[in-house]
Write a protein that holds these residues in place. Structure first.
Motif, PDB file in Angstrom:
ATOM      1  N   VAL A 198       0.797  -1.226  -0.009  1.00 34.62           N
ATOM      2  CA  VAL A 198       0.036  -0.063  -0.031  1.00 34.62           C
ATOM      3  C   VAL A 198       0.878   1.253   0.014  1.00 34.62           C
ATOM      4  CG1 VAL A 198      -1.705   1.366   1.336  1.00 34.62           C
ATOM      5  CG2 VAL A 198      -2.002  -1.248   1.224  1.00 34.62           C
ATOM      6  N   LEU A 199       2.034   1.204   0.739  1.00 34.54           N
ATOM      7  CA  LEU A 199       2.862   2.241   0.932  1.00 34.54           C
ATOM      8  C   LEU A 199       3.397   2.498  -0.421  1.00 34.54           C
ATOM      9  CD1 LEU A 199       4.272   4.495   2.520  1.00 34.54           C
ATOM     10  CD2 LEU A 199       6.045   2.840   2.979  1.00 34.54           C
ATOM     11  N   GLY A 200       3.822   1.564  -1.084  1.00 32.43           N
ATOM     12  CA  GLY A 200       4.265   1.913  -2.505  1.00 32.43           C
ATOM     13  C   GLY A 200       3.408   2.584  -3.489  1.00 32.43           C
ATOM     14  N   ALA A 201       2.287   1.937  -3.569  1.00 31.97           N
ATOM     15  CA  ALA A 201       1.013   2.685  -4.214  1.00 31.97           C
ATOM     16  C   ALA A 201       0.969   4.246  -3.981  1.00 31.97           C
ATOM     17  CB  ALA A 201      -0.291   1.895  -4.040  1.00 31.97           C
ATOM     18  N   MET A 202       1.092   4.335  -2.632  1.00 31.23           N
ATOM     19  CA  MET A 202       0.850   5.867  -2.303  1.00 31.23           C
ATOM     20  C   MET A 202       2.029   6.672  -2.600  1.00 31.23           C
ATOM     21  SD  MET A 202      -2.096   5.524  -0.796  1.00 31.23           S
ATOM     22  CE  MET A 202      -2.027   7.473  -0.307  1.00 31.23           C
ATOM     23  N   LEU A 203       3.118   6.005  -2.851  1.00 31.51           N
ATOM     24  CA  LEU A 203       4.380   6.879  -3.134  1.00 31.51           C
ATOM     25  C   LEU A 203       4.322   7.109  -4.578  1.00 31.51           C
ATOM     26  CD1 LEU A 203       7.158   5.140  -1.020  1.00 31.51           C
ATOM     27  CD2 LEU A 203       6.217   7.415  -0.777  1.00 31.51           C
ATOM     28  N   LEU A 204       3.917   6.199  -5.259  1.00 34.64           N
ATOM     29  CA  LEU A 204       3.863   6.479  -6.733  1.00 34.64           C
ATOM     30  C   LEU A 204       2.728   7.357  -7.066  1.00 34.64           C
ATOM     31  CD1 LEU A 204       3.798   2.482  -8.075  1.00 34.64           C
ATOM     32  CD2 LEU A 204       5.575   4.677  -8.499  1.00 34.64           C
ATOM     33  N   PHE A 205       1.501   7.470  -6.327  1.00 37.02           N
ATOM     34  CA  PHE A 205       0.593   8.429  -6.480  1.00 37.02           C
ATOM     35  C   PHE A 205       0.900   9.784  -6.231  1.00 37.02           C
ATOM     36  CE2 PHE A 205      -3.076  11.327  -4.798  1.00 37.02           C
ATOM     37  CZ  PHE A 205      -3.785  10.988  -5.693  1.00 37.02           C
ATOM     38  N   CYS A 206       2.063  10.001  -5.356  1.00 38.16           N
ATOM     39  CA  CYS A 206       2.606  11.252  -4.901  1.00 38.16           C
ATOM     40  C   CYS A 206       3.342  11.697  -5.836  1.00 38.16           C
ATOM     41  CB  CYS A 206       2.996  11.123  -3.535  1.00 38.16           C
ATOM     42  SG  CYS A 206       1.812  11.177  -2.199  1.00 38.16           S
ATOM     43  N   ALA A 285       5.951  -4.885  -4.290  1.00 39.61           N
ATOM     44  CA  ALA A 285       5.957  -3.737  -5.521  1.00 39.61           C
ATOM     45  C   ALA A 285       5.141  -3.744  -6.394  1.00 39.61           C
ATOM     46  CB  ALA A 285       7.743  -3.599  -5.908  1.00 39.61           C
ATOM     47  N   LEU A 286       5.130  -5.061  -7.077  1.00 41.00           N
ATOM     48  CA  LEU A 286       4.202  -5.380  -7.967  1.00 41.00           C
ATOM     49  C   LEU A 286       2.556  -4.994  -8.217  1.00 41.00           C
ATOM     50  CD1 LEU A 286       5.682  -8.831  -9.796  1.00 41.00           C
ATOM     51  CD2 LEU A 286       5.518  -6.400 -10.729  1.00 41.00           C
ATOM     52  N   LEU A 287       2.260  -5.373  -6.649  1.00 38.63           N
ATOM     53  CA  LEU A 287       0.892  -5.030  -6.154  1.00 38.63           C
ATOM     54  C   LEU A 287       0.817  -3.584  -6.234  1.00 38.63           C
ATOM     55  CD1 LEU A 287      -1.884  -5.899  -5.002  1.00 38.63           C
ATOM     56  CD2 LEU A 287      -0.993  -6.165  -2.847  1.00 38.63           C
TER      57      LEU A 287
END
Length: 685
Positions: A198-206, A285-287
């Motif tokens: 989840v943190l990886g998805a949030m970082l990519l969003f930001c 990371a893939l998720l």
């Protein structure tokens, strides 16, 4: 005294229950297993009142469920002290300062937690310091946004709707990070962590709105927090996020490419650092990449859903509204509330005629002392007829006056001469008043017209890497004065940097007021998108009209610098020389124009085009520093300057001018430095 209630109506009870639930859930976002900065930051922002009480209850429930006994007790004590501190200071002036409550909560939290760090492993100290820093930053953010939180789900349109959408995204990102940290310790058998995914998805969003350097900094902070929140903390995820966010930010508008950049870091970092289960990081990371590619289309849809044409229309509307506000402010500053000049008294005709004829008359004492009332009654009787027919005649005066006056024919001739001058002055004032009234109406109507305008060319941002710059500025009042009659300002409009310096007439409060008003009004025009030349001409015309009522005039020194390419235009209205230093070369720029308010209205300000390159220093000064006939010392100083910070050069010029000219006038120095290639950043001093 009434306790403050920050959470906005309606349905306060539901809002307070929501705060209780939110603070309870945020307590699960722990660093080092003992510190929950998110919930303490929310408690800090809640202030003093029922919102803070419900946050305290949520902290108590979260500490009981998510923390061990001793860490939970310390956490609850810190939350209680934060609420108590807010209650103690809420009615003081310190409480209203945006940094007071974050600083107070940080001190109180440190008092509770720091004593337990004695002789503990370094990991606990690092976790506490990271949690304290995170608590302070989140507190500042939440306090700033707190008045708007109650409107997150309210209805609205236009700018309010867009602003609410931005706030929803910001709070969503914040809650997403907290959720990721709260489940960071939950792992599968192969060390797979849903929290890291989840943190990886949030970082990519930001990182889609950040530069690579900013993305790397964000990744470092988030990765460090994730490592501290893990069951078995290792620095691997910190390195992974730092490199992954930096690579993802290289392709901010390409979701797939940015996700691949993050995935590349996730694939290589665990192998390079010898992680026990490198595939777990790759699956996480893939998720996260999948969530980033699929979900942000809807999450960011509010921002992207606004058609470009609608965005352009909104920008154009804001530009015209600012222009209208600038014209209205100029009208209010110069004209509104000013009283018309009272008309001239016709008695001045007889007074001036008597000065010419009666002064040396032998009967002067008899007419003007012994029979003063009779003499003035004769003038009062003759005045209405004289003004009506435009000429004084003997029969207009009572019979006793011509028979008594020994120089009546000379007096009548002098009266007619003064009458013609009086009528000419009256006609001049009437025409001048009509002209000024027309000009005032133009300024007022211009503001009304611009406020209703609906179309104009939008000011587009420059698609280039802007030049960095450093600013040095200083003001020093004349000896014996409390305020400086010179004023300056530095501001940006789009991709343009403006440097503005104004020297008011004289010194003291009057000069300060004139210069400050000139700087303020000109800044409003430029920020509204009006070009400098017409803005300066408009200001000059307004100052000229105002000057006839006893107002002053000011010099104007304005530099317009295109940050995209370094091209600049220098505008001057009666200003002191300016200087450009580029390595060993010093150029001097002067102007022969008069100050604003004295310059003819149809003449534009003097313009000089120049180019500033990396390594340049541009210096603007007032005449309290140098004038055209006494600036050799400044030329020599700049030629011998070996480079350094703009603020250092400013201090040197101010100090040297004092030794040469003393404190006989107000002084102002404004320096802009374009760092040499390879230097970055912007520093304003």
């Amino acid at each position: 005294m009434k306790r403050p209630s920050h959470f906005p109506p309606p349905k306060k009870a539901f809002g307070w229950l929501g705060l209780l639930l939110l603070s309870f859930l945020l307590t699960a976002a722990r660093l080092g297993g003992s510190y929950a900065p998110f919930s303490l930051a929310l408690t800090t922002a809640a202030g003093a009142g029922f919102p803070a009480l419900f946050c305290l209850l949520g902290n108590a429930a979260g500490a009981w469920l998510f923390l061990d006994f001793q860490p939970g007790l310390r956490h609850l004590a810190a939350a209680a002290l934060i609420v108590s501190g807010s209650l103690c200071f809420f009615d003081t002036k310190y409480y209203r300062h945006p940094l007071f409550r974050p600083a107070l909560s940080g001190v109180l939290t440190a008092l509770v937690q720091a004593i337990y760090l004695y002789r503990r492993p370094l990991f606990h100290t690092a976790s506490f310091l990271l949690a304290l820093a995170l608590q302070g930053m989140l507190s500042v953010f939440l306090i700033e946004k707190w008045p708007e939180l109650g409107q997150l789900w309210s209805r609205g349109s236009g700018a309010k709707k867009e602003k609410r959408g931005d706030l929803q995204r910001e709070m969503g990102v914040l809650l997403g990070f907290a959720l990721a940290l709260s489940v960071m310790g939950i792992t599968a058998k192969n060390d797979f962590s849903l929290g890291r995914a989840v943190l990886g998805a949030m970082l990519l969003f930001c990182v889609t709105e950040l530069t690579p350097a900013q993305g790397a900094v964000l990744g470092f902070c988030a990765g460090l927090a994730a490592d501290m929140a893990s069951v078995h903390p290792q620095p691997i995820y910190t390195v992974l996020c730092t490199g992954g966010c930096g690579l993802a930010a290289v392709f901010p508008q390409q979701r797939v490419l940015s996700a691949l950049g993050f995935g590349l870091s996730a694939a290589l970092t665990p192998i390079l650092f010898g992680a026990d289960m490198p595939l777990a990081y790759l699956w996480e990371a893939l998720l996260g990449m999948t969530l980033h590619i699929v979900l942000p289309r809807r999450a960011a849809g509010r921002r992207a859903s606004t058609p470009p044409k609608a965005e352009k229309t909104e920008r154009e509307k804001n530009r015209w509204e600012k222009s209208a506000a600038a014209f209205r402010d100029l009208y209010d500053s110069f004209f509104r509330g000013t009283e018309p000049v009272p008309p001239e008294n016709p008695s001045v005709i007889f007074d001036r005629a008597a000065e010419q004829v009666c002064r040396n008359c032998v009967l002067s004492s008899y007419c003007w002392h012994e029979n003063y009332n009779a003499t003035y009654n004769a003038f009062n009787d003759a005045c209405p007829k004289m003004l009506q027919q435009g000429e004084a005649k003997a029969e207009d005066f009572p019979a006793y006056f011509p028979s008594r006056c020994v120089h009546f024919s000379s007096f009548l001739l002098a009266v007619n001469g003064e009458l013609r001058a009086f009528l000419q002055r009256q006609q001049y004032r009437r025409r001048l008043q009509e002209t000024r009234s027309f000009a005032r109406q133009q300024y007022a109507q211009m503001g009304e017209m611009l406020s209703g305008a609906a179309s104009a060319d939008a000011v587009e941002a420059m698609a280039c890497q802007p030049l960095g710059y450093r600013i040095g500025s200083a003001l020093r009042p004349k000896d014996g004065e409390e305020v400086c009659g010179d004023q300056l300002d530095v501001f940006e409009v789009g991709g343009i940097l403006y440097l503005l310096l104004s020297d008011g007439m004289g010194s003291g409060a009057g000069a300060h007021r004139e210069a400050a008003m000139t700087v303020r009004l000109l800044k409003q025009f430029l920020e509204a998108g009006i070009d400098p030349a017409p803005a300066l001409k408009t200001l000059n015309a307004a100052l000229a009209l105002r000057g006839e009522d006893g107002g002053g005039f000011t010099t104007v020194d304005l530099l317009e610098l295109q940050r995209c390419n370094g091209n600049a235009v220098l505008y001057k209205y009666g200003a002191a020389p300016s200087y450009l230093k580029y390595f060993g070369t010093v150029s001097r720029f002067t102007a022969a124009s008069l100050p604003a308010g004295l310059q003819q209205g149809d003449r534009p300000p003097e313009q000089t085009r120049l180019s500033l390159r990396g390594g340049s220093y541009f210096v603007m000064v007032s005449d309290g520093i140098v004038d055209e006939n006494n600036d050799e010392w400044l030329l020599n100083l700049l030629a011998g300057w070996n480079g350094g910070d703009a603020a250092e050069l400013t201090r040197l010029i101010l100090s040297e001018s004092r030794s040469r000219k003393g404190l006989s006038d107000d002084c102002a120095v404004l320096v802009v430095q374009l760092p040499s290639p390879g230097s970055v950043g912007k520093t304003e001093v």
